[in-house]
Design a protein around this motif. Structure first.
Motif, short mmCIF file in Angstrom:
data_model
loop_
_atom_site.label_atom_id
_atom_site.label_comp_id
_atom_site.label_asym_id
_atom_site.label_seq_id
_atom_site.Cartn_x
_atom_site.Cartn_y
_atom_site.Cartn_z
N HIS A 184 -15.56 -9.78 15.23
CA HIS A 184 -14.88 -8.86 14.33
C HIS A 184 -13.87 -8.07 15.13
O HIS A 184 -14.13 -7.68 16.29
CB HIS A 184 -15.87 -7.88 13.69
N LEU A 211 -6.79 0.42 14.17
CA LEU A 211 -7.07 1.75 13.67
C LEU A 211 -5.76 2.39 13.23
O LEU A 211 -4.92 2.76 14.07
CB LEU A 211 -7.74 2.61 14.75
N VAL A 216 -10.65 -1.78 17.30
CA VAL A 216 -12.10 -1.75 17.22
C VAL A 216 -12.57 -3.19 17.12
O VAL A 216 -12.00 -3.99 16.36
CB VAL A 216 -12.61 -0.94 16.01
N SER A 231 -14.50 0.60 20.74
CA SER A 231 -13.14 1.00 20.41
C SER A 231 -12.31 0.90 21.68
O SER A 231 -12.75 1.29 22.77
CB SER A 231 -13.13 2.43 19.86
N PHE A 274 -18.08 -6.17 9.10
CA PHE A 274 -17.27 -5.21 9.85
C PHE A 274 -15.95 -5.04 9.11
O PHE A 274 -15.36 -6.02 8.64
CB PHE A 274 -17.04 -5.75 11.26
N SER A 275 -15.48 -3.78 9.01
CA SER A 275 -14.18 -3.55 8.39
C SER A 275 -13.70 -2.16 8.76
O SER A 275 -14.46 -1.20 8.75
CB SER A 275 -14.26 -3.69 6.86
N THR A 276 -12.41 -2.07 9.10
CA THR A 276 -11.78 -0.77 9.32
C THR A 276 -11.13 -0.31 8.03
O THR A 276 -10.71 -1.12 7.20
CB THR A 276 -10.72 -0.88 10.42
N VAL A 320 -14.72 3.16 10.59
CA VAL A 320 -15.11 1.75 10.71
C VAL A 320 -16.50 1.61 10.07
O VAL A 320 -17.40 2.40 10.38
CB VAL A 320 -15.15 1.29 12.18
N THR A 332 -13.94 6.87 14.88
CA THR A 332 -13.62 6.57 16.28
C THR A 332 -12.66 7.57 16.90
O THR A 332 -12.44 7.55 18.12
CB THR A 332 -13.02 5.17 16.37
#
Length: 1568
Positions: free
Chosen positions: A318, A322, A330, A340, A382-384, A400, A413
């Motif tokens: 992943h 950011l 990340v 990060s 996982f995802s920002t 995140v 983060t």
């Protein structure tokens, strides 16, 4: 209808299609093309192009060139002009426009192509106007058209026929029950797929895979980016042109396959994660070298590690940017660690320093022996957080979201890593489901519109099959001074939804629509707010790319599967997130062999697609469902509120209907002059009618739709379809232009009743009254005439005059009796008409009249019938009017008095007559009204007075006037506060009702008398009793006698009343019970009446008579039985109820021997089969044998006679009678068999022989019972012989009971000997009788055997004091029998069968004992075998690996050695058995070669071991571990591992061996 082009149209096809595409694009561009949410257009970019450079949401057909070139496209040309009219402008009513991002499948769309069933017209109900009914007061008038539960509903509306060929909505039926969709997209599907063929040819071709490797992940923004297995990243634009190949010639290709991709917010930089742990970022404008490089760390111990980062060899699965920064990343790996990465400013990648911070997970440090290992983990999802179109405070936090097998974690983060929210796995997860996780952010957006509200940030996350929507709320500071504090976020779980399967990926298509991918590759479209699954698609055929990223890391979470622990997962699913992406409301799916784009279609797209496919009828029906709001509205881009949605859809729906009508009747420029067939025109009419009713625009229905049909001579089709809607009340108004053709059509093609029903359902304001009434009279449609006249003119008197004059008109001499009968039927409709009107209902529909209409109607009708005006005016000498009073009422009564009273009975219940009566004004009770008098208000008293006035004349016949008397008699107790009549009047009414004219009215008259006497008490009721007796009014007489305390007469009446005779029992019991108020004289009078009717009482109910006599008439059974002498069957049932009562105790019969004897005599006649059972049950009755024996013998009940005689001590006589009867049976059988030659019916003869044989068997059993009874009684009293005298016992004289046995044996043996003689059998065969199965001989042999068996049991039983010795009675009887047989038969050949039967009796006893022993042995074996099987049953191991060496013992992944070892074991068993057989046959020699004893087994084992050693590799290694051992605690071990560990613990070396050790589980703690 053929949709192929006519000659000359082929050249214009291409131009037409291009023109259609131009209109499609122009129409959508005019609308602004944005989401109905007014939210996604700023978040998602509008530069997405497809193959030909046309925006995807502007393109209504997936591939226009292919459709034009295909053969099926020939059918679309005729609909081009229709489609163009509908495309231009689809702007929503709220000012926002619609794009193809929110469209579910159509719920309840209807099929327009399949033929519909004919719609049956509603059957007519029966009209209750018959004059033959004689119960006027129990009847309520019903018209044929009024609502009634008997009327069957009409056929289902044509708007809701079978569903369309596409999939239906999932809102109510669930996606799991839908059929699989087609492999290609239908034009009306919610998701319309486009395969990127050019891109597929470059990436997935053989050359592409050879150069770049296979595709491993996908990222989408303004470009389409594909990662490959050779570490290369391919870049494409939306024209499918290759824009770059990133990574070639750099270090990236040495870092393993691409495992993750991310695109920056400005779409200028990408981040790439590799399988070896490396991370690269690339600027798309300068892709020759990486912008940043984050290398992995070597596997140093934790204490020596200086920096943070991914470990070498651990895939980065992943990655994300950011915010808008290109230097902030990340990432996460499959070991459960996330970092990060923040790069400082510098000159290129060389001058930048990268600071890495761990935000999740721990390093896999080396654990010391004896320490517990940490839980296995991985980052499953996982995802920002992306940025929306509005500035938010969360943009600076760098949020995140990550999901592990245990938690959902949201981490900020910036400026430092901090956990903002945690959520555990929900408990609702399905037990033992697949372990999956997926999540996706949707940012906050500023919505378009007047309010300009800002939506909240949302996160959707899924654990296995449970989906949750989480909202992010920014908590405002409560005080101004707190603004400097860090931002506080509140995470609120708003919605939850459960799927049938585990979810592997989820993406937002818009602010309110999600796309969900399940583990079986089912695509589900889900609405956010309502959480409704609007559609489902099967994507298996697209072969989505997926990879097993987590099973190895998380195997400990599933391999220790415990069925008792429902929280454990059964398997770790593959990862799909890298191949399932969404951008600008479109889905991008990466397959193993291609890449495709799917876009949502809105409501306008779907309508247009159906029109282009030629299904204009289905399009109208679909638009109608949109207008009505059926199904999901958010997904298809329709407003939620009805007003806005109606404004959007109505205009298009009207345009579609107009264009469809032009096309259907050949006025379309593409259709030419060809028209549709009648079936399609009928479907079109149904669709248009349903649509116009939905939009409530019936003017368009008749001004446009009907006009088209009428102008082209197809009005009959439209009218046939219109009829069900009229019957249902959906259409109530038809203009004159359509009404006249409707009437003409139904008069020609249907019955008059159908037309009458239709007319009565319509609004009369649009009718031509003269035309309609004339037609109704002509065709005798008087229901419709009454409806139209009263509803249109408000005149309720005219119809009465019309109907009352019909009989007069028909009585004219015209020679046609049929016209007179029809006129009578028509005139009788006045009664339901009056009933409906006087009870405030519309005739004949039954609708409620308004208060003013009802009051006016009642005043008109009451005034018309109750006025003194004359119908025919004639003046006498004085100039005054002469004639009868109330002429209209008299005419009505003369027509049908019974129905007239029914009308008044209903009218009296109406509140209109609740007025102050005129008695208070001084009028007498029996008022005589003047011919011209009319009250100001009509009351019940006034109506009764008018009826009495009319009855005073002799106009009414007695058959008619009796109904008026009954009506008055029944009305008086119902309305006592309104009606007052004099006693003389009531006496006259009573007298007339007692002299009823015919028997049909007798019951009604009696009921009416009961009504009247309930409120009126005549002063001399006894004077009316003779009238009641003459009229046979028994119910009235009962009431009078009861009130006058004339009990004996009351009982007498009950006997005379044939309809209620059963009630006499309760009356008699009430009169004669203890404590009743009757005097002794009255009691004797009642008893005298009962005794005089004793026969009648028993005839009513014998059982109740017995109970009554027992309770109220002591010792009177003989009297009642004597009265029943003429009916023996009643006598029998009487005694049966007395002596054998059902469910209660019989009375003491000790002193009633005569009754018992009589009962037995009657039973011999009525039920002879029950005599024996009854006699057996008698104990203390001293019967006279001379009274009952003749009856028993006459009826053949010898068994009962024998029992009775034996009970009274006449045993010898009983045996003589029995032997005599057996002899008669023998004689009968012998006679039948000897005379078979002359028998005409062989079948009946066989049946007679069979019955006689059964009788022989039965009565031989009676003889056995008699002998056994006597033997048992004698054995109790006989002394035991001394041992010295037993030798002489054989020669002694037979005792009495032994003589009985001998007589019985002689009798049955004689019968068997005589009937089985050869001459008898030969004569029977000569007569045509064939004994099947030798029935006669076998039956008689069985009889003899049964006798000897019974004798054996009775005489060889042990006696007191005899020890183990037995009686010699059997031998004495046998000796006597053989002596007699030898004397009577010179040869023993005739006794061979008898002696054989004797020995068979012994053999039978022995066989029974042997059979019992074998059954016992078998039962014992079954139970022992079950115990052995349960003992051999093993335990299921808890896991699949050895608890010591942790190597797999069984299950998936254990290898083929287990199967091979089992096969070798089976081979060894076979060899061992064969070896033993071989060695057993050899002579003496060496023990190893001889194979005896244990040496043979060792030899075979050694040979098997040698065969195992041949196999190499993993099999030979695992073979050294020995067998698998499972303990009761379910722990699993290798035998070698366990023995070695136990040996070390006990101090034994391997050379000493482990056979002497006790094997125990090393995991479970041992008790001390």
């Amino acid at each position: 209808m053929s949709l192929r082009p006519e000659p000359g149209e082929e050249e214009a096809r291409e131009d037409n299609d291009l023109d259609l595409q131009h209109h499609l694009k122009a129409g959508v561009e005019a609308e602004g093309v944005s989401n109905n949410d007014s939210s996604d257009s700023d978040f998602v970019r509008d530069d997405l192009d497809l193959e030909n450079g046309v925006p995807a949401f502007d393109k209504r057909v997936t591939s226009q060139e292919e459709i034009i070139k295909s053969e099926e496209s020939l059918q679309e040309n005729k609909t081009q002009d229709l489609s163009v009219q509908l495309v231009e402008g689809t702007q929503n009513a709220d000012g926002t426009s619609s794009i193809a991002d929110d469209t579910p499948s159509l719920q309840e769309s209807v099929q327009s192509s399949s033929p519909s069933a004919a719609y049956p017209l509603r059957p007519s109900g029966s009209c209750s106007t018959s004059t033959t009914a004689r119960r006027p007061f129990d009847r309520r008038f019903q018209s044929r058209l009024s609502p009634s539960p008997l009327n069957s509903p009409r056929a289902i509306s044509p708007a809701f026929l079978s569903t369309h060929s596409r999939q239906s909505s999932l809102a109510s039926i669930g996606f799991q029950s839908l059929p699989d969709p087609d492999s290609t997209s239908a034009p009306w599907d919610v998701i319309r797929w486009t395969k990127l063929r050019k891109l597929t040819g470059q990436v997935f071709s053989e050359a592409g895979r050879r150069n770049f490797g296979r595709s491993t992940c996908l990222a989408v923004s303004t470009s389409i980016i594909v990662g490959t297995s050779k570490g290369v990243v391919l870049l494409f634009d939306y024209q499918q042109n290759a824009k770059g190949i990133i990574g070639l010639g750099t270090k990236a290709i040495e870092c393993g396959p691409v495992t993750s991709l991310a695109i920056s917010e400005d779409s200028t930089t990408i981040a790439v994660g590799h399988a070896e742990g490396h991370i690269f970022t690339w600027e798309l404008a300068k892709s020759t070298r990486p912008f940043l490089h984050v290398p992995p760390l070597d596997a140093h111990p934790a204490e020596s590690r200086k920096v943070e980062g991914h470990l070498a060899g651990v895939p980065v699965i992943h990655i994300g940017f950011l915010g808008f920064r290109h230097t902030a990343l990340v990432s996460a790996d499959n070991r459960g660690m996330a970092f990060s990465h923040l790069a400082t400013r510098g000159m290129g990648s060389v001058g930048r320093a990268i600071r890495t911070t761990r935000v999740l997970g721990r390093y896999p440090d080396v654990l010391q022996r004896g320490h517990n290992s940490r839980r296995s983990s991985s980052v499953l999802a996982f995802s920002t957080l992306p940025f929306g179109n509005v500035e938010q405070a969360t943009n600076d936090l760098g949020l995140v979201a990550m999901m592990t097998p245990y938690l959902l974690v949201i981490v900020s983060t910036t400026p430092t890593a901090q956990t903002q929210h945690k959520a555990a796995r929900p408990k609702e997860i399905a037990a033992h489901s697949a372990m999956t996780a997926a999540l996706a952010w949707f940012p906050a957006l500023k919505l378009k519109g007047q309010d300009a509200a800002i939506s909240r940030t949302k996160l959707v996350y899924c654990w296995s099959n449970v989906l949750t929507v989480l909202e992010v709320i920014e908590v405002e500071p409560s005080e101004p001074g707190e603004k400097e504090k860090p931002l506080e976020l509140l995470f609120k779980a708003r919605s939850r939804w459960r799927s049938q399967e585990a979810i592997v990926a989820v993406q937002w298509l818009s602010r309110s629509v999600m796309a969900i991918l399940t583990v079986t590759q089912q695509l589900i479209i889900l609405e956010d707010v309502s959480m409704n699954a609007t559609d489902s698609f099967d994507l298996v055929q697209k072969q989505l790319y997926h990879s097993d990223l987590f099973s190895r890391q998380l195997q400990s979470l599933v391999e220790q599967l415990d069925e008792a622990d429902s929280s454990m997962h059964g398997v770790v699913a593959d990862a799909f997130y890298m191949s399932f992406r969404a951008y600008k409301g479109r889905l991008f799916v990466l397959g193993f062999n291609d890449l495709a784009i799917g876009s949502l279609s809105n409501w306008a797209d779907r309508l247009l697609a159906m029109l282009e496919a030629g299904d204009f009828i289905g399009a109208i029906q679909l638009a109608t469902s949109y207008y009505a709001g059926i199904g999901e509205k958010t997904t298809i881009g329709l407003p939620e509120d009805d007003r806005s949605r109606h404004g959007v859809v109505k205009e298009k729906l009207v345009e579609m209907m107009s264009a469809s009508l032009k096309y259907a009747f050949g006025h379309n420029q593409q259709a030419g002059t060809e028209q549709l067939d009648d079936l399609q025109l009928k479907k079109l009419a149904i669709a248009c009618i349903t649509a116009t009713l939905s939009i409530t625009d019936t003017s368009f229905l008749f001004d446009e739709v009907f006009a088209w049909y009428d102008d082209h001579d197809k009005a009959t089709i439209f009218l046939e379809v219109l009829e069900p809607y009229i019957i249902d009340g959906q259409i109530t108004s038809i203009p004159p232009m359509a009404l006249k053709p409707l009437i003409d059509h139904y008069m020609k093609t249907h019955t008059a009743e159908y037309l009458e029903e239709i007319i009565c359902r319509l609004d009369t304001s649009t009718m031509d009254i003269d035309q309609i009434t004339t037609l109704c009279k002509r065709y005798n449609l008087y229901d419709a005439f009454l409806y139209v006249w009263t509803r249109a003119l408000g005149d309720y008197i005219g119809p009465c005059e019309e109907l009352l004059n019909l009989p007069l008109a028909s009585s004219q001499p015209n020679g046609h009796t049929g016209a007179s009968n029809q006129a009578q039927v028509n005139a009788s409709k006045i009664f339901p008409y009056l009933s409906f009107t006087l009870t405030s209902r519309v005739y004949p529909t039954g609708e409620e009249l308004s208060f003013e209409e009802a009051r006016t109607a009642k005043e008109q009708i009451y005034g018309f019938f109750l006025s003194g005006a004359l119908d025919h005016v004639s003046r006498g000498s004085s100039g005054t009017k002469t004639g009868p009073s109330f002429p209209h009422l008299r005419k009505l009564l003369s027509l049908d008095t019974a129905s007239s009273m029914s009308v008044l009975n209903e009218a009296f219940e109406d509140s209109y007559l609740n007025r102050p009566d005129e008695i208070s004004n001084g009028l007498s009770a029996d008022l005589r009204l003047d011919a011209t008098s009319q009250p100001k208000s009509f009351t019940r008293q006034f109506i009764i007075s008018v009826l009495l006035e009319v009855m005073s004349s002799a106009d009414l016949e007695p058959e008619d006037s009796i109904f008026v008397d009954m009506f008055i008699a029944r009305s008086l107790p119902k309305y006592p506060q309104d009606l007052v009549l004099s006693g003389s009047t009531l006496d006259q009414i009573l007298t007339r009702m007692c002299h009823f004219p015919n028997e049909d009215t007798a019951d009604d008259c009696q009921l009416s008398v009961e009504y009247l006497l309930s409120v009126y008490h005549p002063p001399d009721i006894q004077s009316l009793v003779p009238l009641f007796i003459e009229a046979r009014f028994f119910r009235v007489l009962k009431s009078v006698y009861r009130s006058e305390h004339q009990w004996s007469l009351l009982v007498q009446v009950y006997f005379e009343d044939e309809q209620d005779q059963a009630g006499v029992f309760e009356v008699i019991r009430a009169c004669l019970r203890k404590g009743s108020s009757l005097s002794s004289k009255e009691r004797r009078a009642v008893q005298a009446v009962v005794k005089s009717h004793a026969f009648d009482l028993a005839k009513i109910d014998v059982t109740r008579t017995v109970l009554l006599v027992a309770d109220c008439f002591a010792e009177s059974h003989e009297l009642f039985l004597s009265s029943l002498a003429v009916a023996p069957n009643l006598q029998y049932y009487y005694l049966n109820s007395l002596l054998e009562p059902q469910g209660r105790r019989p009375p003491s019969a000790g002193s009633s021997a005569s009754l018992t004897g009589l009962y037995i005599q009657l039973m011999c006649q009525q039920n002879p089969l029950h005599v024996a059972d009854y006699v057996k049950s008698l104990t203390d009755v001293d019967l006279q044998l001379r009274d009952v024996l003749p009856s028993m013998e006459a009826s053949g009940v010898i068994d009962a006679a024998v029992m009775l005689m034996a009970r009274q001590g006449q045993v010898q006589d009983a045996m003589k009678r029995l032997i005599k009867y057996l002899s008669s049976l023998e004689a009968t059988l012998t006679g039948i068999m000897r005379n078979l030659e002359g028998s005409p019916d062989v079948a009946s003869t066989k049946e007679a022989i069979h019955d006689l044989l059964q009788s022989v068997e039965k009565y031989s059993g009676v003889g056995i019972w008699l002998c056994q009874r006597q033997t048992t009684a004698t054995q109790r009293s006989r002394p035991v012989l001394p041992a010295s005298k037993r030798s002489n016992a054989v020669s002694r004289t037979l005792s009495f009971e032994e003589t009985l046995w001998l007589q019985l044996i002689n009798s049955v043996v004689d019968i068997a000997k005589d009937l089985t003689r050869p001459e008898t059998a030969n004569r029977a065969e000569t007569g045509g009788f064939v004994d099947p199965g030798n029935e006669i001989a076998s039956t008689l042999r069985l009889v003899v055997q049964n006798v000897f068996t019974a004798l054996l049991k009775a005489t060889t039983s042990s006696r007191k004091g005899s020890g183990d010795r037995h009686d010699l009675a059997f031998l004495q009887i046998l000796r006597a029998f053989l002596t007699r047989a030898a004397a009577s038969s010179p040869s023993l050949a005739e006794l061979r069968a008898v002696i054989s039967s004797i020995f068979s009796a012994y053999a039978y006893e022995e066989s029974l004992l042997a059979l019992s022993n074998s059954m016992l042995d078998k039962d014992l074996f079954v139970h022992v075998d079950e115990i052995a099987k349960l003992r051999r049953r093993g335990w299921r191991p808890r896991g699949q690996v050895c608890e010591i060496c942790r190597r797999r013992v069984w299950g998936p992944g254990a290898g083929a050695q287990i199967w091979e070892a089992w096969l070798q074991k089976e081979d060894r068993k076979i060899q061992q058995s064969q070896g033993k057989e071989h060695l057993a046959g050899q002579g003496e020699g060496d023990s190893a070669s001889r194979g005896k004893g244990k040496a043979a087994e060792e030899l075979l084992v050694t040979a098997a071991s040698q065969s195992e050693a041949v196999d190499g590799g993993e099999t030979s290694v695992n073979a050294d571990l020995g067998s698998a051992l499972v303990f009761a605690c379910r722990h699993l071990f290798h035998q070698t591992c366990l023995d070695h560990q136990l040996g070390q613990a006990s101090g034994n070396s391997p050379s000493q061996g482990y056979e002497h050790l006790e094997r125990v589980c090393l995991v479970c703690p041992r008790s001390t």
